[in-house]
Design a protein around this motif. Structure first.
Motif, PDB file in Angstrom:
ATOM      1  N   GLN A  14      42.680  29.999  47.867  1.00  0.00           N
ATOM      2  CA  GLN A  14      43.750  29.689  46.921  1.00  0.00           C
ATOM      3  C   GLN A  14      45.151  30.016  47.411  1.00  0.00           C
ATOM      4  N   LYS A  17      48.187  35.200  52.162  1.00  0.00           N
ATOM      5  CA  LYS A  17      48.817  36.517  51.933  1.00  0.00           C
ATOM      6  C   LYS A  17      49.059  37.166  53.282  1.00  0.00           C
ATOM      7  N   THR A 249      37.568  33.140  44.974  1.00  0.00           N
ATOM      8  CA  THR A 249      37.049  31.824  44.601  1.00  0.00           C
ATOM      9  C   THR A 249      35.531  31.855  44.775  1.00  0.00           C
ATOM     10  N   ASP A 292      38.914  31.909  35.326  1.00  0.00           N
ATOM     11  CA  ASP A 292      40.114  31.061  35.155  1.00  0.00           C
ATOM     12  C   ASP A 292      39.826  29.962  34.135  1.00  0.00           C
ATOM     13  N   GLY A 387      40.214  38.952  43.673  1.00  0.00           N
ATOM     14  CA  GLY A 387      41.096  38.775  42.518  1.00  0.00           C
ATOM     15  C   GLY A 387      40.467  39.147  41.192  1.00  0.00           C
TER      16      GLY A 387
HETATM   17  N1  LIG Z   1      43.104  40.070  36.109  1.00  0.00           N
HETATM   18  C1  LIG Z   1      42.342  39.074  36.565  1.00  0.00           C
HETATM   19  N2  LIG Z   1      41.184  38.777  35.935  1.00  0.00           N
HETATM   20  C2  LIG Z   1      40.392  37.776  36.382  1.00  0.00           C
HETATM   21  N3  LIG Z   1      40.683  37.011  37.450  1.00  0.00           N
HETATM   22  C3  LIG Z   1      41.827  37.258  38.106  1.00  0.00           C
HETATM   23  C4  LIG Z   1      42.709  38.292  37.715  1.00  0.00           C
HETATM   24  N4  LIG Z   1      43.753  38.301  38.577  1.00  0.00           N
HETATM   25  C5  LIG Z   1      43.528  37.303  39.459  1.00  0.00           C
HETATM   26  N5  LIG Z   1      42.384  36.672  39.181  1.00  0.00           N
HETATM   27  C6  LIG Z   1      41.815  35.485  39.863  1.00  0.00           C
HETATM   28  O1  LIG Z   1      41.455  35.801  41.195  1.00  0.00           O
HETATM   29  C7  LIG Z   1      41.516  34.615  41.992  1.00  0.00           C
HETATM   30  C8  LIG Z   1      42.229  34.908  43.276  1.00  0.00           C
HETATM   31  O2  LIG Z   1      41.528  35.895  43.965  1.00  0.00           O
HETATM   32  P1  LIG Z   1      41.498  35.942  45.541  1.00  0.00           P
HETATM   33  O3  LIG Z   1      40.536  37.031  45.921  1.00  0.00           O
HETATM   34  O4  LIG Z   1      42.885  36.039  46.051  1.00  0.00           O
HETATM   35  O5  LIG Z   1      40.884  34.496  45.863  1.00  0.00           O
HETATM   36  P2  LIG Z   1      40.742  33.704  47.240  1.00  0.00           P
HETATM   37  O6  LIG Z   1      40.584  34.765  48.305  1.00  0.00           O
HETATM   38  O7  LIG Z   1      39.514  32.890  47.064  1.00  0.00           O
HETATM   39  O8  LIG Z   1      41.959  32.857  47.430  1.00  0.00           O
HETATM   40  C9  LIG Z   1      42.212  33.558  41.153  1.00  0.00           C
HETATM   41  O9  LIG Z   1      41.222  32.643  40.678  1.00  0.00           O
HETATM   42  C10 LIG Z   1      42.830  34.372  40.032  1.00  0.00           C
HETATM   43  O10 LIG Z   1      43.018  33.630  38.831  1.00  0.00           O
END
Ligand SMILES: Nc1ncnc2c1ncn2[C@@H]1O[C@H](COP(=O)(O)OP(=O)(O)O)[C@@H](O)[C@H]1O
Ligand SMILES: O=C(CO)[C@@H](O)[C@H](O)COP(=O)(O)O
Length: 477
Positions: A14, A17, A249, A292, A387
């Motif tokens: 997504q 970073k 994700t 989400d 996330g």
């Molecule tokens: N407080 C929260 N509760 C639930 N989901 C969350 C929260 N904060 C972020 N997310 C979700 O976490 C996901 C992003 O996490 P991340 O580990 O960065 O994903 P990726 O590595 O797959 O890009 C997004 O779908 C976001 O909406």
């Protein structure tokens, strides 16, 4: 000695970073990020532009001595002889190659043959199946392919300013997710490339864990990089026996192991790690995005979704959500859809739905965790990252559904930190990566809620019994 800085990149599904850290201690000095486009096929240039804007956000690399890139695993990046992208990359969560996966498994003599040769039984996520899909469905594009690589390989190569396909590099961690590199033998299986694609395109040179890929155009060292799960293991300093669950994700459950895995059921993928060891891993397609979607449906934010979920009783009075919103990889149901079981007048509330979404997502991961620990005995504590680990409901419910104590390390970008630690390793070559301070950890004691897991299993069984579910899935092998 003057302080040296290193940078780590997490080019995940997504977003991109970047962390800049002190090379000696790992202390984060600054962070930046940029979003990625949605969808399961993405032009690699979009990742490069996101990396550039995340680097701008972090204040640039002028004072950085070394950089490492970690990326989402498996995505197929196709380059022509001039290093130009041939078509959008098919990502790990693109299920169009499910039939190609089934064909490849049959052609080699079944799942065990694949597990024996490359440590994993390919499903639609694996690069090798995307290659077959391309050869079959887009022969004109396939004919232009001169080289193939993975998302982190592509970004590492762009950072070095190269457009020469002979310069492409990768590492054993990410190579182990292709389906044409053998973790046990430590080498490519050109025969499998030929089986999948009819010929053998250029593939990246596989670097060792502390090898240098080269330098950026500004002279910073570039480490080999790795897959995002391998980088998180390095960022957490995970040791053999440690269990990690990542809720991004994807939902992943993995452990560090001294030896490679070869699971003929196809559930545990036998990956290599970023330190010279192995990373048996189970991956689901449906994790953070299930929450989400639930939040979107209920028109609430994540904090309110968590509060709603926690206001409903455990088990949501029998409401069960099967979280297959993007198909599923484990179990191998690429065309499955989600379902809600147990609707009654009493369970048609926002709170029940929110609880069912969190529980359904976590039951899928709990099944993954059980499969992993069944094959690779590990400790009783799970380190939770990603996330969705930020959700208060996830933190409250996960210990009950996992039946294990959940350790929540202080919020940080552990994938990017692992990539930065690899960069520090390259800066000061040694037998092992540099020792960095371990994160402070919150402890959420384990308990058992077998009833929720049982109801989920039963709803899952009913769902798969529907003729439509059979017709649209390739089923578990
Ligand atoms: N407080 C929260 N509760 C639930 N989901 C969350 C929260 N904060 C972020 N997310 C979700 O976490 C996901 C992003 O996490 P991340 O580990 O960065 O994903 P990726 O590595 O797959 O890009 C997004 O779908 C976001 O909406
Ligand atoms: O395919 C796998 C693991 O095999 C995924 O874990 C990807 O590596 C994507 O990771 P996230 O972006 O969801 O963290």
């Amino acid at each position: 000695m003057a302080r040296q800085l290193v940078a780590g990149v997490d080019s995940s599904t997504q977003s991109c970073k970047v962390v800049v850290c002190d090379a000696a201690s790992g202390a984060v000095v600054r962070e930046g990020r940029a979003p990625h486009p949605d969808g399961t096929e993405v032009h690699p240039e979009a990742w490069w532009q996101a990396l550039r804007s995340a680097l701008d956000d972090v204040g640039g690399l002028d004072d950085v001595a070394a950089i490492g890139v970690a990326g989402q695993q498996h995505g197929l990046v196709c380059l022509d002889e001039h290093g130009e992208v041939v078509r959008d990359a098919l990502l790990w969560n693109d299920t169009r190659s499910a039939a190609a996966a089934a064909d490849l498994v049959a052609e080699l003599g079944g799942p065990k043959a694949w597990a024996d040769v490359v440590g994993s039984v390919p499903v639609a996520s694996f690069t090798v199946t995307k290659l077959r899909w391309l050869a079959e469905h887009e022969p004109e594009a396939a004919a232009r392919v001169a080289a193939i690589c993975l998302p982190h390989d592509y970004l590492t190569w762009r950072l070095r300013g190269s457009r020469d396909i002979a310069d492409l590099t990768t590492d054993r961690g990410d190579a182990s997710g292709t389906g044409y590199w053998s973790p046990a033998q430590g080498g490519y299986r050109q025969d499998l490339l030929r089986t999948a694609f009819g010929r053998t395109p250029v593939v990246p040179r596989v670097l060792g864990p502390s090898d240098t890929a080269g330098t950026t155009t500004d002279g910073a060292l570039v480490s080999a990089g790795t897959g995002d799960n391998m980088a998180a293991a390095l960022g957490l300093d995970a040791a053999p026996g440690d269990l990690v669950v990542s809720l991004g994700t994807s939902g992943t459950a993995y452990t560090v192991a001294p030896d490679g895995a070869a699971d003929a059921t196809g559930i545990v993928a036998g990956f290599a790690d970023a330190t010279g060891k192995f990373l048996p891993l189970v991956c689901t397609l449906n994790a953070a995005r299930v929450l989400d979607a639930a939040a979107r449906l209920l028109r609430v934010g994540h904090d309110e979704l968590a509060q709603l979920a926690l206001s409903a009783p455990p088990g949501a009075d029998g409401l069960v959500l099967l979280p297959y919103l993007e198909g599923e990889r484990t179990p191998n149901l690429p065309h499955a859809t989600g379902a809600v079981h147990g609707l009654t007048t009493g369970t048609t509330t926002a709170a029940h739905f929110a609880r069912a979404a969190v529980e359904g997502m976590l039951c899928g991961i709990a099944d993954a965790l059980d499969a992993l620990t069944g094959a690779h005995p590990a400790g009783e504590r799970v380190i939770l990252i990603g996330g969705a680990a930020r959700s208060a409901a996830v933190l409250d419910i996960a210990p009950a559904l996992f039946g294990r104590t959940v350790l929540l390390p202080e919020p940080a970008e552990y994938v990017a930190l692992g990539a930065a630690r690899q960069a520090a390793w390259v800066l000061h070559p040694a037998a092992a990566p540099p020792s960095w301070a371990t994160p402070r950890t919150e402890i959420h004691p384990g308990r058992s809620d077998a009833a929720v897991r049982e109801r989920y299993a039963s709803a899952h069984g009913h769902h798969l019994d529907r003729p439509a579910a059979h017709a649209s899935s390739t089923g578990a092998r």
